[in-house]
Design a protein around this motif. Structure first.
Motif, mmCIF file in Angstrom:
data_model
loop_
_atom_site.group_PDB
_atom_site.id
_atom_site.type_symbol
_atom_site.label_atom_id
_atom_site.label_comp_id
_atom_site.label_asym_id
_atom_site.label_seq_id
_atom_site.Cartn_x
_atom_site.Cartn_y
_atom_site.Cartn_z
ATOM 1 N N THR A 165 0.851 -1.189 0.000
ATOM 2 C CA THR A 165 0.000 0.000 0.000
ATOM 3 C C THR A 165 0.881 1.231 0.000
ATOM 4 O OG1 THR A 165 -0.061 0.198 2.413
ATOM 5 C CG2 THR A 165 -1.698 -1.259 1.378
ATOM 6 N N SER A 334 -2.927 -11.757 -4.343
ATOM 7 C CA SER A 334 -3.802 -11.255 -3.273
ATOM 8 C C SER A 334 -3.442 -9.826 -2.897
ATOM 9 C CB SER A 334 -3.702 -12.163 -2.044
ATOM 10 O OG SER A 334 -2.421 -12.093 -1.446
ATOM 11 N N LYS A 337 -4.977 -7.433 -5.306
ATOM 12 C CA LYS A 337 -6.407 -7.269 -5.030
ATOM 13 C C LYS A 337 -6.636 -6.287 -3.888
ATOM 14 C CE LYS A 337 -10.400 -8.694 -6.537
ATOM 15 N NZ LYS A 337 -10.760 -8.495 -7.952
ATOM 16 N N GLN A 338 -5.779 -6.327 -2.864
ATOM 17 C CA GLN A 338 -5.896 -5.402 -1.743
ATOM 18 C C GLN A 338 -5.719 -3.957 -2.205
ATOM 19 O OE1 GLN A 338 -3.276 -6.431 1.493
ATOM 20 N NE2 GLN A 338 -3.894 -8.582 1.475
ATOM 21 N N LYS A 342 -8.256 -0.904 -1.680
ATOM 22 C CA LYS A 342 -7.892 0.162 -0.753
ATOM 23 C C LYS A 342 -7.549 1.479 -1.437
ATOM 24 C CE LYS A 342 -6.097 -2.714 3.021
ATOM 25 N NZ LYS A 342 -4.901 -3.019 3.852
#
Length: 666
Positions: A165, A334, A337-338, A342
């Protein structure tokens, strides 16, 4: 420990590294002699029938030969690598398969990474480094490399680019900027050069094994290869021992500095947790990883007792004491996808599984500026309180920026017009942006400057300049040096044939009104310090500290303080307060007449002070701050001049929050 103490400690660690290196050479030479004597013993057994105790295990001539050959091979390998690394951080990134991102890249993940690096650079007061991505590496890792902040590069793996992120990415980049500011990079490059010589023997043995030699002499060839491999393993052991001794504690310190920088331990902890849960973790697959493993954010090799980094769980637990040591298993898919959920990242319908796929930049990776702006609006809107604006508080922020500086850098970047930012990041249009910064606000001077540009600059650059000229009326003074910082990566990509004419055009533009303003001097000085070395100008590396007493630079210090004092109405009072700050009663400082402390004399003084110890630099900058703040009225131009002086001395200065309209609200 402040920035200046850390720099001196880093220089001392280089001496410790030399001691380790000599010990490694002695150990390797001893093993070479032992292997040579063992082979000699086997031949002796075959050709003689004397009792075993008749064999003399000490042979001075053989020892001198083997020790000399070992020393020659190690030094030759190390010298070769040191020469190979003269280009600095960019060479390291290229050796690992890195690809430099263009400063104007607009793909979502690349743009996000570049934005974070720009924010961190402006917040810390360094020029924006070039950014590389190791597209072959799917693990989560990163490193910073270079000899000084001026030639630093930041590199991340593909896993870091698309798997973290924004907050986690910011934590990792803040960690790497800590290495840039703490002087770790120079030591890392010296270590890389020295280790190459130690690793050369084991690499030679491995290469012979891979040759698959056949024939009657193959047995002897493999015996030699095996001997080289055994001997080289000693060098490999010492190399890992040195890497472990040098690197482990510095990683904890860099983690601590990153938390101070961002005030967000969750971001850094999140990145470390993803490393722990990801298959492959932070592994680097490039063959050169062994010699560079001490530079990375995470452990680049297989776990061992001589790992270059502290255990991952310990680093996370330091950030989050409640962590139970269990890492949640994740995959790159995965993590994609986050990010989609977000931060509004574009969905990866087909994750690239090879270097070739990653370079094709599929359509589903494309993103517009609007998507990035939407993601930025989703970020947590934090604010902080600026540190007290006094000399001691400001000195404490040199090389140790705070969260307030990051917030301020974000606001500065948001306030700069989008077309200016795009042009500053463009390898062609960045020259037009620098010309714009030097265009005078006086309507009577501007025609002469435009005439100079039209007669000397490229036609395309002139057209770009005309498009952005309307920004002159609205461009806030505090935006000018940050805009220059944004343009540095693009300016680095100019050819020598492009840079030298551009560089020659700056002086006539400055002299068009027959005087040099504080900002004009500051911009030119910062540009020279950051870019001239890349195009055959001054030495690319900062000179070793050779001046340790103020008596050796009292005239130069007097010149610097005299220039600053004359920006005040009461120059003598400002100079006296500043000179009293310097803790050396033996040196004599005198306020110099205006005719003896002009811009040319200041250039000469700063060139000499650049070779002084960091102890001297520390007190020169402290005295300079006292001088500027003696009348309690600090202007943006004075701050820019202080930044230029500090930049010349290799000391990065974060934005001075109190004198900017943007910083006032921070």
């Amino acid at each position: 420990m402040d920035f200046f103490d850390r720099q001196e400690k880093s220089r001392r660690r280089t001496s410790v590294l030399l001691v380790y290196f000599i010990g490694a050479i002695i150990g390797t030479a001893a093993m070479v002699y032992l292997v040579a004597m063992l082979l000699w013993f086997l031949l002796w057994l075959k050709n003689t029938h004397k009792p075993l105790d008749a064999f003399d295990w000490w042979n001075l001539n053989l020892f001198l030969i083997t020790a000399g050959v070992t020393l020659l091979v190690i030094l030759a390998g190390s010298i070769y690598k040191v020469i190979d690394l003269r280009r600095g951080g960019s060479r390291v990134a290229e050796l690992l398969g890195g690809r430099r991102l263009p400063p104007n890249a607009d793909e979502f993940y690349e743009r996000r990474l570049l934005n974070v690096v720009e924010e961190m650079a402006i917040a810390s007061g360094t020029s924006v480094p070039s950014v590389y991505v190791l597209y072959r590496e799917k693990g989560i890792n990163a490193f910073a490399a270079g000899y000084t902040p001026k030639d630093a590069v930041v590199a991340v793996t593909y896993g870091t680019l698309v798997g973290l992120t924004r907050e986690e990415l910011q934590g990792v980049i803040a960690h790497e900027f800590s290495h840039i500011l703490n002087g770790d990079m120079r030591l890392n490059l010296h270590l890389m050069g020295g280790l190459h010589g130690l690793l050369l023997i084991v690499l030679a043995g491995r290469s012979i094994f891979e040759m698959r030699v056949r024939g009657r002499g193959s047995l002897y060839v493999y015996l030699v290869a095996g001997a080289l491999f055994v001997v080289g393993s000693i060098g490999l052991f010492f190399g890992k021992l040195i890497q472990s001794a040098i690197s482990r504690q510095r990683e904890f310190l860099a983690d601590a500095a990153a938390v101070q920088f961002t005030r967000n331990p969750e971001g850094l902890a999140g990145a470390l947790k993803k490393i722990g849960g990801l298959t492959g973790g932070s592994r680097i697959l490039a063959p050169q990883a062994a010699g560079v493993s001490h530079m990375f954010f995470g452990n680049a090799l297989r776990a061992s007792s001589l790992a270059t980094h502290p255990p991952l769980a310990d680093r996370v637990r330091w950030l989050q004491p409640e962590f139970n040591g269990t890492f949640e298993r994740v995959t790159l898919e995965s993590l994609y996808k986050q990010l989609e959920i977000k931060e509004g990242a574009p969905a990866l319908k087909k994750p690239p599984h090879s270097f070739a796929d990653a370079l094709t930049r599929p359509a589903d990776l494309a993103v517009t500026g609007a998507v990035l702006q939407q993601a930025a609006r989703r970020r947590k809107n934090t604010s902080g309180t600026a540190p007290r604006q006094n000399p001691d508080a400001l000195m404490a922020t040199i090389g140790a920026p705070l969260q307030e500086h990051v917030i301020h850098a974000e606001k500065l970047l948001d306030a700069i017009p989008e077309d200016l930012k795009e042009l500053a990041r463009d390898p062609y249009g960045c020259r037009a942006v620098i010309y714009l910064l030097l265009i005078d606000s006086d309507e009577s001077v501007r025609p002469r400057q435009m005439e100079i540009i039209q007669s000397k600059a490229d036609a395309g650059v002139i057209e770009e300049l005309k498009k952005i000229l309307p920004h002159l009326k609205t461009l806030a003074p505090e935006m000018k040096l940050p805009i220059f910082d944004l343009a540095v990566p693009a300016l680095r990509q100019l050819s020598k044939g492009q840079y030298l004419p551009f560089r020659a055009n700056l002086r006539p533009l400055i002299d068009a009104d027959e005087q040099v303003s504080v900002f004009e001097y500051a911009l030119q000085r910062v540009l020279i310090c950051n870019l001239d070395p890349l195009f055959g100008g001054r030495a690319n590396r900062q000179r070793a500290a050779g001046i340790y007493a103020f008596c050796g630079v009292q005239n130069e210090v007097s010149c610097v303080l005299s220039v600053l004092a004359r920006l005040n109405e009461t120059a003598s009072v400002a100079f006296e307060k500043a000179s009293e700050k310097i803790p050396d009663a033996r040196a004599v400082f005198m306020l110099q007449p205006g005719s003896q402390c002009g811009w040319e004399q200041l250039d000469q003084s700063l060139d000499k002070l650049a070779g002084a110890s960091f102890y001297i630099k520390k007190w020169v900058l402290a005295a300079a701050l006292v001088c500027l703040m003696s009348d309690r009225d600090i202007t943006v131009e004075e701050v820019e001049l202080f930044r230029a002086i500090a930049d010349s001395l290799g000391c990065p200065v974060p934005p001075w929050l109190a004198v900017t309209s943007l910083g006032a609200s921070a």
